[in-house]
Design a protein around this motif. Structure first.
Motif, mmCIF file in Angstrom:
data_model
loop_
_atom_site.group_PDB
_atom_site.id
_atom_site.type_symbol
_atom_site.label_atom_id
_atom_site.label_comp_id
_atom_site.label_asym_id
_atom_site.label_seq_id
_atom_site.Cartn_x
_atom_site.Cartn_y
_atom_site.Cartn_z
ATOM 1 N N SER A 21 -23.121 85.892 121.460
ATOM 2 C CA SER A 21 -22.341 84.715 121.857
ATOM 3 C C SER A 21 -21.659 84.975 123.187
ATOM 4 C CB SER A 21 -21.275 84.395 120.801
ATOM 5 O OG SER A 21 -21.855 84.092 119.563
ATOM 6 N N VAL A 23 -18.605 82.994 125.346
ATOM 7 C CA VAL A 23 -17.659 81.881 125.389
ATOM 8 C C VAL A 23 -16.868 81.936 126.683
ATOM 9 C CG1 VAL A 23 -15.906 83.169 124.121
ATOM 10 C CG2 VAL A 23 -15.841 80.672 124.132
ATOM 11 N N PRO A 25 -13.509 80.765 127.463
ATOM 12 C CA PRO A 25 -12.344 80.214 126.756
ATOM 13 C C PRO A 25 -11.402 79.380 127.605
ATOM 14 C CG PRO A 25 -12.059 82.562 127.119
ATOM 15 C CD PRO A 25 -13.448 82.237 127.536
ATOM 16 N N ARG A 74 -26.787 76.354 123.494
ATOM 17 C CA ARG A 74 -25.424 76.165 123.965
ATOM 18 C C ARG A 74 -24.727 75.102 123.135
ATOM 19 N NH1 ARG A 74 -25.829 74.633 130.067
ATOM 20 N NH2 ARG A 74 -23.566 74.324 129.874
ATOM 21 N N ARG A 78 -17.813 73.768 122.413
ATOM 22 C CA ARG A 78 -17.198 75.074 122.188
ATOM 23 C C ARG A 78 -17.272 75.958 123.425
ATOM 24 N NH1 ARG A 78 -19.026 76.827 116.024
ATOM 25 N NH2 ARG A 78 -18.077 75.031 114.983
ATOM 26 N N LYS A 79 -17.872 75.433 124.499
ATOM 27 C CA LYS A 79 -17.980 76.182 125.754
ATOM 28 C C LYS A 79 -18.629 77.530 125.504
ATOM 29 C CE LYS A 79 -13.789 75.402 125.664
ATOM 30 N NZ LYS A 79 -12.347 75.617 125.863
ATOM 31 N N THR A 80 -19.679 77.486 124.710
ATOM 32 C CA THR A 80 -20.320 78.708 124.245
ATOM 33 C C THR A 80 -21.830 78.628 124.411
ATOM 34 O OG1 THR A 80 -18.559 79.068 122.623
ATOM 35 C CG2 THR A 80 -20.626 80.228 122.254
ATOM 36 N N TYR A 82 -25.386 80.852 123.123
ATOM 37 C CA TYR A 82 -25.850 81.821 122.136
ATOM 38 C C TYR A 82 -27.224 82.355 122.549
ATOM 39 C CZ TYR A 82 -22.353 79.321 119.416
ATOM 40 O OH TYR A 82 -21.187 78.736 118.997
#
Length: 114
Positions: A21, A23, A25, A74, A78-80, A82
């Motif tokens: 992951s 992120v 943040p 993506r 969650r601004k993430t 994977y």
């Protein structure tokens, strides 16, 4: 400079799976969503190489050496991003880095034992 935090690395046997992951943040959705996210890796003594890329429209590109085994995705809310890694091989052992808007995360170590 964008703060990127990777996680999910570890030690796994050949044939196993890991999910990385990345992120961002401190970003807001409207900044994260329109831009590409990429995963790179760097093995000891080797140059950093592109593993996978996902664009704002969710289209993807993969390095030949991971096609059919890795999947990038993506979640903009969650601004993430994977990186699902299946059927891992010892040659996949490396530090994996997330790249976004010319910024790099700190990396997460992936070690695949034979």
């Amino acid at each position: 400079q964008v703060l990127l935090v990777e996680s999910g690395g570890g030690l796994v046997q050949a044939g196993g799976s890991l999910r990385l992951s990345c992120v961002a943040p401190r970003l807001i959705f409207s900044v994260f969503a329109p831009k590409d996210v990429a995963w790179y890796r760097q093995a000891p003594g080797k140059q950093r190489e592109l593993v996978a890329l996902i664009r704002s429209d969710h289209t993807t590109n993969y390095a030949d050496f991971v096609k059919g085994r890795f999947t990038i995705s993506r979640n903009n809310s969650r601004k993430t991003s994977y990186l699902q890694m299946n059927n891992l091989e010892p040659e996949d052992t490396a530090v994996y880095y997330c790249n976004f808007d010319q910024s790099w995360g700190q990396g997460t170590q992936v070690t695949v034992s034979s």
